[in-house]
Scaffold this motif. Sequence first.
Motif, mmCIF file in Angstrom:
data_model
loop_
_atom_site.group_PDB
_atom_site.id
_atom_site.type_symbol
_atom_site.label_atom_id
_atom_site.label_comp_id
_atom_site.label_asym_id
_atom_site.label_seq_id
_atom_site.Cartn_x
_atom_site.Cartn_y
_atom_site.Cartn_z
ATOM 1 N N ARG A 27 0.851 -1.194 0.000
ATOM 2 C CA ARG A 27 0.000 0.000 0.000
ATOM 3 C C ARG A 27 0.882 1.237 0.000
ATOM 4 N N THR A 28 0.232 2.362 -0.214
ATOM 5 C CA THR A 28 0.841 3.650 0.101
ATOM 6 C C THR A 28 0.406 3.993 1.518
ATOM 7 N N PHE A 29 1.366 4.182 2.398
ATOM 8 C CA PHE A 29 1.063 4.256 3.824
ATOM 9 C C PHE A 29 0.942 5.681 4.362
ATOM 10 N N SER A 30 0.882 6.655 3.480
ATOM 11 C CA SER A 30 0.910 8.052 3.931
ATOM 12 C C SER A 30 -0.248 8.394 4.864
ATOM 13 N N SER A 31 -1.390 7.710 4.752
ATOM 14 C CA SER A 31 -2.535 8.017 5.610
ATOM 15 C C SER A 31 -2.683 7.023 6.760
ATOM 16 N N TYR A 32 -1.708 6.159 6.929
ATOM 17 C CA TYR A 32 -1.795 5.097 7.922
ATOM 18 C C TYR A 32 -1.241 5.523 9.273
ATOM 19 N N THR A 33 -1.708 4.811 10.295
ATOM 20 C CA THR A 33 -1.088 4.821 11.616
ATOM 21 C C THR A 33 -0.386 3.477 11.790
ATOM 22 N N MET A 34 0.875 3.536 12.138
ATOM 23 C CA MET A 34 1.666 2.320 12.342
ATOM 24 C C MET A 34 1.949 2.166 13.835
ATOM 25 N N GLY A 35 1.940 0.921 14.293
ATOM 26 C CA GLY A 35 2.119 0.733 15.727
ATOM 27 C C GLY A 35 2.939 -0.495 16.071
ATOM 28 N N TRP A 36 3.319 -0.567 17.334
ATOM 29 C CA TRP A 36 3.963 -1.749 17.902
ATOM 30 C C TRP A 36 3.162 -2.171 19.137
ATOM 31 N N VAL A 48 2.325 -0.585 22.705
ATOM 32 C CA VAL A 48 3.639 -0.081 23.072
ATOM 33 C C VAL A 48 3.819 1.350 22.553
ATOM 34 N N ALA A 49 3.665 1.525 21.242
ATOM 35 C CA ALA A 49 3.899 2.836 20.632
ATOM 36 C C ALA A 49 3.239 2.873 19.266
ATOM 37 N N ALA A 50 2.980 4.091 18.779
ATOM 38 C CA ALA A 50 2.409 4.242 17.444
ATOM 39 C C ALA A 50 2.858 5.566 16.844
ATOM 40 N N ILE A 51 2.763 5.645 15.524
ATOM 41 C CA ILE A 51 3.182 6.836 14.798
ATOM 42 C C ILE A 51 2.263 7.063 13.605
ATOM 43 N N ARG A 52 1.888 8.304 13.386
ATOM 44 C CA ARG A 52 1.144 8.655 12.178
ATOM 45 C C ARG A 52 2.155 8.826 11.056
ATOM 46 N N TRP A 53 1.973 8.052 9.981
ATOM 47 C CA TRP A 53 3.003 8.038 8.956
ATOM 48 C C TRP A 53 3.206 9.411 8.336
ATOM 49 N N TYR A 59 2.920 8.363 19.825
ATOM 50 C CA TYR A 59 2.180 8.129 21.062
ATOM 51 C C TYR A 59 2.768 6.889 21.718
ATOM 52 N N TYR A 60 2.934 6.941 23.051
ATOM 53 C CA TYR A 60 3.602 5.843 23.758
ATOM 54 C C TYR A 60 2.796 5.379 24.963
ATOM 55 N N ALA A 61 2.950 4.099 25.272
ATOM 56 C CA ALA A 61 2.448 3.595 26.541
ATOM 57 C C ALA A 61 3.304 4.170 27.664
ATOM 58 N N ASP A 62 2.694 4.383 28.815
ATOM 59 C CA ASP A 62 3.426 4.952 29.942
ATOM 60 C C ASP A 62 4.619 4.081 30.338
ATOM 61 N N SER A 63 4.491 2.780 30.168
ATOM 62 C CA SER A 63 5.525 1.855 30.612
ATOM 63 C C SER A 63 6.818 1.963 29.810
ATOM 64 N N VAL A 64 6.764 2.564 28.631
ATOM 65 C CA VAL A 64 7.955 2.657 27.781
ATOM 66 C C VAL A 64 8.363 4.090 27.487
ATOM 67 N N LYS A 65 7.561 5.045 27.925
ATOM 68 C CA LYS A 65 7.832 6.445 27.634
ATOM 69 C C LYS A 65 9.205 6.833 28.201
ATOM 70 N N HIS A 101 -6.317 4.227 9.155
ATOM 71 C CA HIS A 101 -6.919 5.446 9.666
ATOM 72 C C HIS A 101 -5.918 6.261 10.479
ATOM 73 N N ILE A 102 -6.181 7.543 10.572
ATOM 74 C CA ILE A 102 -5.411 8.397 11.471
ATOM 75 C C ILE A 102 -6.057 8.279 12.840
ATOM 76 N N LEU A 103 -5.444 7.537 13.712
ATOM 77 C CA LEU A 103 -6.038 7.235 15.012
ATOM 78 C C LEU A 103 -5.859 8.396 15.978
ATOM 79 N N THR A 104 -6.857 8.539 16.828
ATOM 80 C CA THR A 104 -6.813 9.571 17.865
ATOM 81 C C THR A 104 -7.336 8.998 19.166
ATOM 82 N N GLY A 105 -7.074 9.677 20.243
ATOM 83 C CA GLY A 105 -7.622 9.309 21.552
ATOM 84 C C GLY A 105 -7.355 7.864 21.910
#
Length: 127
Positions: A27-36, A48-53, A59-65, A101-105
Amino acid sequence: QVQLVESGGGLVQAGGSLRLSCVASGRTFSSYTMGWFRQAPGKEREFVAAIRWSSGYTYYADSVKGRFTISRDNAKNTVYLQMNSLKPEDTAVYYCTASPHILTGSGWYMKDAYNYWGQGTQVTVSS
């Protein structure tokens, strides 16, 4: 078809570092949210963590921030998870995931918000 292939897991001593990679294709991932996410034996899979491409917003979990950093390389279609100051409780199978999707909240850390998953890579931290 989206494919996510993780690499970089292994065995490391407490206090050490590892960098996980996730190569994304299909795919073209420009509009994706990628996470671990990660899953330890006998436990549920957790965020664990995520990033808007497109924007690089993270965005991070508190345990790894403060210890982990998620990033992406547009040219290589690759997402990274740099893990520093590793602890035995970080031991788990780590999964790369993608949402169209561009994830929020609360969407950031919900497994059901992500549509595609890699096969996982084992990270073991010895004490």
